[in-house]
Enzyme design. Structure first.
Site, short mmCIF file in Angstrom:
data_model
loop_
_atom_site.label_atom_id
_atom_site.label_comp_id
_atom_site.label_asym_id
_atom_site.label_seq_id
_atom_site.Cartn_x
_atom_site.Cartn_y
_atom_site.Cartn_z
N SER A 125 0.83 -1.21 0.00
CA SER A 125 0.00 0.00 0.00
C SER A 125 0.86 1.25 0.00
O SER A 125 0.37 2.34 -0.31
CB SER A 125 -0.93 0.01 1.22
OG SER A 125 -0.18 -0.16 2.39
N HIS A 146 -3.41 -3.74 -5.30
CA HIS A 146 -3.61 -3.22 -3.95
C HIS A 146 -5.06 -3.38 -3.48
O HIS A 146 -5.94 -2.65 -3.93
CB HIS A 146 -3.19 -1.74 -3.90
CG HIS A 146 -3.36 -1.12 -2.56
ND1 HIS A 146 -3.80 0.18 -2.38
CD2 HIS A 146 -3.17 -1.62 -1.31
CE1 HIS A 146 -3.85 0.44 -1.09
NE2 HIS A 146 -3.49 -0.63 -0.43
N GLU A 158 -6.85 -1.63 -6.54
CA GLU A 158 -6.09 -0.72 -7.40
C GLU A 158 -5.02 -1.53 -8.12
O GLU A 158 -4.21 -2.21 -7.47
CB GLU A 158 -5.41 0.36 -6.56
CG GLU A 158 -6.38 1.29 -5.86
CD GLU A 158 -5.68 2.33 -4.99
OE1 GLU A 158 -6.17 3.46 -4.92
OE2 GLU A 158 -4.63 2.03 -4.38
N ASN A 196 -5.27 6.21 -1.08
CA ASN A 196 -4.53 6.81 0.03
C ASN A 196 -4.04 8.21 -0.30
O ASN A 196 -3.75 9.01 0.60
CB ASN A 196 -3.37 5.91 0.46
CG ASN A 196 -3.88 4.69 1.21
OD1 ASN A 196 -4.98 4.70 1.74
ND2 ASN A 196 -3.09 3.63 1.22
P1 NAI Z 1 0.31 -9.51 8.25
O1 NAI Z 1 1.48 -9.10 9.07
O2 NAI Z 1 -0.99 -9.80 8.91
O3 NAI Z 1 0.71 -10.83 7.41
C1 NAI Z 1 1.91 -10.95 6.72
C2 NAI Z 1 2.20 -12.43 6.56
O4 NAI Z 1 3.32 -12.57 5.72
C3 NAI Z 1 2.53 -13.14 7.85
O5 NAI Z 1 1.76 -14.32 7.96
C4 NAI Z 1 4.02 -13.46 7.74
O6 NAI Z 1 4.36 -14.67 8.37
C5 NAI Z 1 4.18 -13.55 6.24
N1 NAI Z 1 5.53 -13.26 5.77
C6 NAI Z 1 6.36 -12.28 6.18
N2 NAI Z 1 7.49 -12.29 5.44
C7 NAI Z 1 7.38 -13.32 4.56
C8 NAI Z 1 8.19 -13.84 3.54
N3 NAI Z 1 9.39 -13.32 3.29
N4 NAI Z 1 7.75 -14.88 2.82
C9 NAI Z 1 6.54 -15.43 3.07
N5 NAI Z 1 5.72 -14.99 4.04
C10 NAI Z 1 6.12 -13.95 4.77
O7 NAI Z 1 0.16 -8.38 7.11
P2 NAI Z 1 -1.13 -7.90 6.34
O8 NAI Z 1 -1.85 -6.90 7.13
O9 NAI Z 1 -1.87 -9.10 5.85
O10 NAI Z 1 -0.45 -7.11 5.12
C11 NAI Z 1 0.27 -7.76 4.13
C12 NAI Z 1 0.62 -6.80 3.02
O11 NAI Z 1 -0.57 -6.19 2.52
C13 NAI Z 1 1.56 -5.66 3.38
O12 NAI Z 1 2.39 -5.39 2.29
C14 NAI Z 1 0.63 -4.50 3.61
O13 NAI Z 1 1.20 -3.25 3.39
C15 NAI Z 1 -0.42 -4.78 2.54
N6 NAI Z 1 -1.70 -4.18 2.87
C16 NAI Z 1 -2.22 -4.28 4.13
C17 NAI Z 1 -3.43 -3.69 4.44
C18 NAI Z 1 -4.00 -3.79 5.81
O14 NAI Z 1 -4.93 -3.04 6.12
N7 NAI Z 1 -3.51 -4.68 6.66
C19 NAI Z 1 -4.20 -2.95 3.42
C20 NAI Z 1 -3.59 -2.96 2.12
C21 NAI Z 1 -2.39 -3.54 1.87
#
Ligand code: NAI
Length: 511
Positions: A125, A146, A158, A196
């Site tokens: 994001s 996104h 997006e 955003n």
């Molecule tokens: P989260 O922290 O809940 O989950 C991330 C997951 O990725 C975890 O299960 C972790 O174990 C895994 N992980 C970390 N590094 C890894 C790797 N190298 N290889 C494989 N798995 C790996 O994060 P969330 O909230 O689900 O966000 C994920 C992505 O989505 C981020 O890039 C974030 O910026 C983007 N995003 C998040 C939003 C939100 O509101 N949470 C909204 C829009 C985008």
């Protein structure tokens, strides 16, 4: 297109199965797409699959999906334990930690595993898609995808063109987003993409209103909900999102645009972050969410009406409505060019403050009050009216004006002097930023409005909002604010200025 997105056999990989990866997996499986789920944390992908199937079970129990749809979607979800197991996927969506180096490393590793035409999509994001792609041998197959949280409910995605993204990649991702049941909008890789970026106006201008001492946060929220039609006031929104989340985003976009004044954050938000007053999650933000919290009642309506009212003719159509409101309350309405010695004087500035309107029209500031007429002041159109005092308006005149405008049962907010009241200035900033996103060709005008209504839940997209209020009016608000406050923050976008001058919709693309 090198990937057949509509194929019944389409298989995608999801890397990172946190909240976002899970949501994407769910909507993909529901769209009949095979999903391979991988997470670096042992057991995380399996537990994510259980969560998703649990959600699908609940949807089936509630009758929201059929038993066949439940079985079909569940069968599409497969957990894999090695990155190499993603080799058969045609699209890989990365939803891992928001860290550019970790994402670059992952994409480099994936390139050694996947097929030649496999698309690599990032759900980032806030990071540059171009920069992530630059780490790859074939940056043209990398695009942004996104989603918003919670993915199944936020029906917008997006699709981001990095500098080097090939058109077939973007088109495939747009199709994939649509196949998953979402509205897919296309945006260039720029800070904040569309949603955003467009979201900078609402909260930052509301914080400025608060910082200028125009009104307290509750009054600003009431005005933005009831006058401007937002589902939530800006301070309710800040408390919900969390003061630990919003200020870093504000600062990041402001700095990525090299201190563009339109996005300038407020020290008030940073201070709350420093103080740990983070909103709902800590039980206290702008509002108190403790169990003993009490909501202070709104100011009661004063009883004494003004004896006589004089209405400025700067906007004759508004003056007519104001006179009707006064007459309906049984108040004598003066029709002479100048007010008598004891009349309440009403002015109707657009982007200006009450003081300037009084001085320009030679009125007595002690018995003058301004009314925001831009959003419709007829009782049928408005559930709240905003009044604004000069620094010298007497309490008696202020209360008399309040009584008059509340006489037909409409709620009234009284704020201190402000260039553009509250709603005028906040909505003008939203329209201006939306216009400048169009001017920068980040996205089409229609996609900007679609993304903002779905992604931010605004009552209208910024460009349709400007059209509804009159692009000329918004231009006047901004120009007057810029002149009055001397702040380039309010300088109108050329997109807005040109369309306002030409008298065409703000959604008009260049021919
Ligand atoms: P989260 O922290 O809940 O989950 C991330 C997951 O990725 C975890 O299960 C972790 O174990 C895994 N992980 C970390 N590094 C890894 C790797 N190298 N290889 C494989 N798995 C790996 O994060 P969330 O909230 O689900 O966000 C994920 C992505 O989505 C981020 O890039 C974030 O910026 C983007 N995003 C998040 C939003 C939100 O509101 N949470 C909204 C829009 C985008």
């Amino acid at each position: 297109m090198r990937v057949d997105i509509q194929s019944a056999a389409l298989c995608i990989g999801i890397v990172g199965t946190g909240a976002m990866g899970r949501g994407i997996a769910q909507i993909a499986a529901q769209a009949g797409i095979r999903v391979l789920m991988f997470d670096a944390l042992h057991g995380a992908a399996a537990s994510a699959r259980e969560t998703v199937t649990g959600t699908l079970d609940k949807l089936a129990e509630k009758g929201k999906i059929s038993p066949e749809a439940l079985a079909g979607a569940t069968a599409k979800l497969k957990v894999v334990t090695r990155l190499e197991d993603l080799a058969s996927a045609c699209v890989i969506i990365e939803a891992i930690v928001e860290n550019i180096d970790v994402k670059k490393t992952l994409f480099r590793q994936l390139e050694d595993i996947i097929g030649a035409d496999c698309i690599l999509a990032t759900n980032t994001s806030s990071l540059s898609v171009t920069s992530i792609a630059a780490a790859c041998q074939r940056p043209e197959r990398v695009g942004g995808f996104h989603f918003f949280n919670p993915v199944p409910l936020m029906k917008i995605v997006e699709v981001i063109d990095g500098l080097l993204t090939a058109p077939w990649v973007t088109e495939a991702l747009l199709d994939l987003g649509r196949r998953m049941g979402h509205t897919a909008v296309r945006a260039k890789d720029t800070p904040g993409f569309i949603v955003n970026h467009a979201g900078r106006g609402f909260v930052t201008e509301a914080l400025r209103v608060l910082g200028e001492g125009v009104a307290d946060f509750r009054e600003v929220d009431r005005i933005m909900r009831e006058v401007a039609g937002f589902r939530m006031g800006p301070f309710e929104l800040l408390d919900l999102t969390g003061l630990d989340v919003s200020p870093p985003v504000m600062e990041s976009i402001y700095n990525q645009y090299y201190q563009e004044p339109r996005y300038r954050p407020s020290p008030l938000a940073a201070q709350r972050l420093a103080g740990g007053v983070l909103g709902r999650k800590t039980g206290r933000g702008f509002y108190d969410y403790g169990k003993d919290a009490v909501t202070p009642p709104e100011a009661s309506v004063p009883a004494t009406l003004p004896a006589r009212v004089w209405v400025s003719q700067t906007h004759p159509e508004w003056a007519d409505v104001l006179r009707e409101i006064a007459s309906a309350a049984g108040i004598e309405v003066e029709t002479d060019y100048l007010p008598s010695a004891d009349a309440l004087c009403i002015v109707t500035p657009l982007g200006g403050d009450a003081t300037t309107a009084c001085v320009e029209q030679g009125l007595d500031p002690r018995r003058s009050i301004a009314v925001d007429c831009l959003f419709g002041i007829q009782a049928a159109k408005s559930s709240r009216r905003t009044l604004m005092t000069t620094p010298l308006t007497t309490p008696a005149m202020r209360d008399a004006a309040h009584a008059m405008f509340a006489a037909d049962g409409t709620a009234v907010s009284v704020v201190r002097d402000s260039a553009g009241f509250v709603a005028q200035r906040i909505v003008a900033c939203i329209v201006n930023i939306g216009s400048d996103i169009a001017q920068q060709r980040v996205a089409s005008a229609a996609d900007i409005d679609r993304a903002v209504t779905l992604g931010l839940g605004y009552p209208k997209g910024p460009l349709a909002f400007g059209d509804a209020l009159g692009a000329r009016n918004i231009l006047t608000v901004l120009e007057t604010m810029q002149a009055g406050l001397g702040d380039p923050r309010y300088r109108p976008s050329p997109w807005l200025r040109r369309r306002a001058l030409l008298g065409v919709s703000l959604l008009t693309e260049e021919t």
